[in-house]
Motif scaffolding. Structure first.
Motif: not given
Length: 210
Positions: A57-59, A66-72, A117-121, A132-134
């Motif tokens: 999704r982030d790509v 990326f989410y996992w980089v931000e939340h180590e 979905t929320s992030i895409a909005l 679709m992102m959701g």
């Protein structure tokens, strides 16, 4: 450019999202154990399962970091659990049965799909793309897990509704958002819809036509 603000998820819902990440990671542990992978393999499979959908999704949305980089912290927790995965799974099997794991997976599907979905909005995506992102956020972790383990993805070999539940639930979330329901209640209601739809269709053995 940093990631966009995500106002639709409160701190409490972010905690629930963390639990969903761990639930998906445990499904990665179980798959790694089936294939008798070592600690490195277990960590990679669990990481792919927990963050695969969000990373795709982030790509696609060009979100950085990326989410996992931000939340180590999540990555570190999964790393430590991977070192003790056999012991962790033995302990978990005493507490959780197969039904509990199914519920955890359904919760993860619901929350990840709606948060995606929320992030895409929030990035200004149109409704269909946001949905679709959701769906991507909710299901791609499992797809990547199965591919890494050299298996046909469960999504393709099991005709029981999975991505379909996420797809309908994301549209339900958009409806609630359009009606200007409080964002927290919208997330909870739509996530619960996906959870219930997944469990009911699984219980009734509903299958999509071939």
């Amino acid at each position: 450019m940093g990631p966009p603000v995500h106002p639709r998820l409160t701190f409490a819902l972010a905690i629930i999202e963390g639990l969903a990440i761990l639930a998906y990671a445990f499904s990665g542990f179980i798959e790694a154990r089936k294939h008798r992978l070592d600690a490195v393999g277990t960590f990679l499979v669990a990481l792919a399962t927990a963050f695969g959908g969000g990373t795709v999704r982030d790509v696609l949305l060009q979100r950085r970091p990326f989410y996992w980089v931000e939340h180590e912290t999540y990555v570190l927790v999964i790393f430590v659990l991977s070192l003790f995965a056999p012991f962790v799974l033995r302990m978990a099997s005493r507490v959780f049965n197969e039904r509990a794991l199914l519920i955890a997976d359904a919760i993860g599907l619901g929350l990840f799909s709606i948060s995606g979905t929320s992030i895409a909005l929030d990035t200004g995506m149109p409704a269909f793309i946001a949905v679709m992102m959701g769906v991507v956020t909710g299901v791609f972790g499992g797809i990547i897990r199965d591919v890494v383990c050299n298996e046909m993805p469960l999504l393709l070999r099991d005709s029981r509704p999975y991505a379909t539940c996420a797809f309908v639930g994301c549209w339900f979330y958009l409806l609630l958002d359009h009606l200007q329901l409080d964002p927290v209640y919208s997330v909870i209601a739509a996530s619960a819809f996906i959870l219930i739809a997944r469990l009911v269709t699984f219980k009734l053995n509903v299958r999509l036509p071939h």
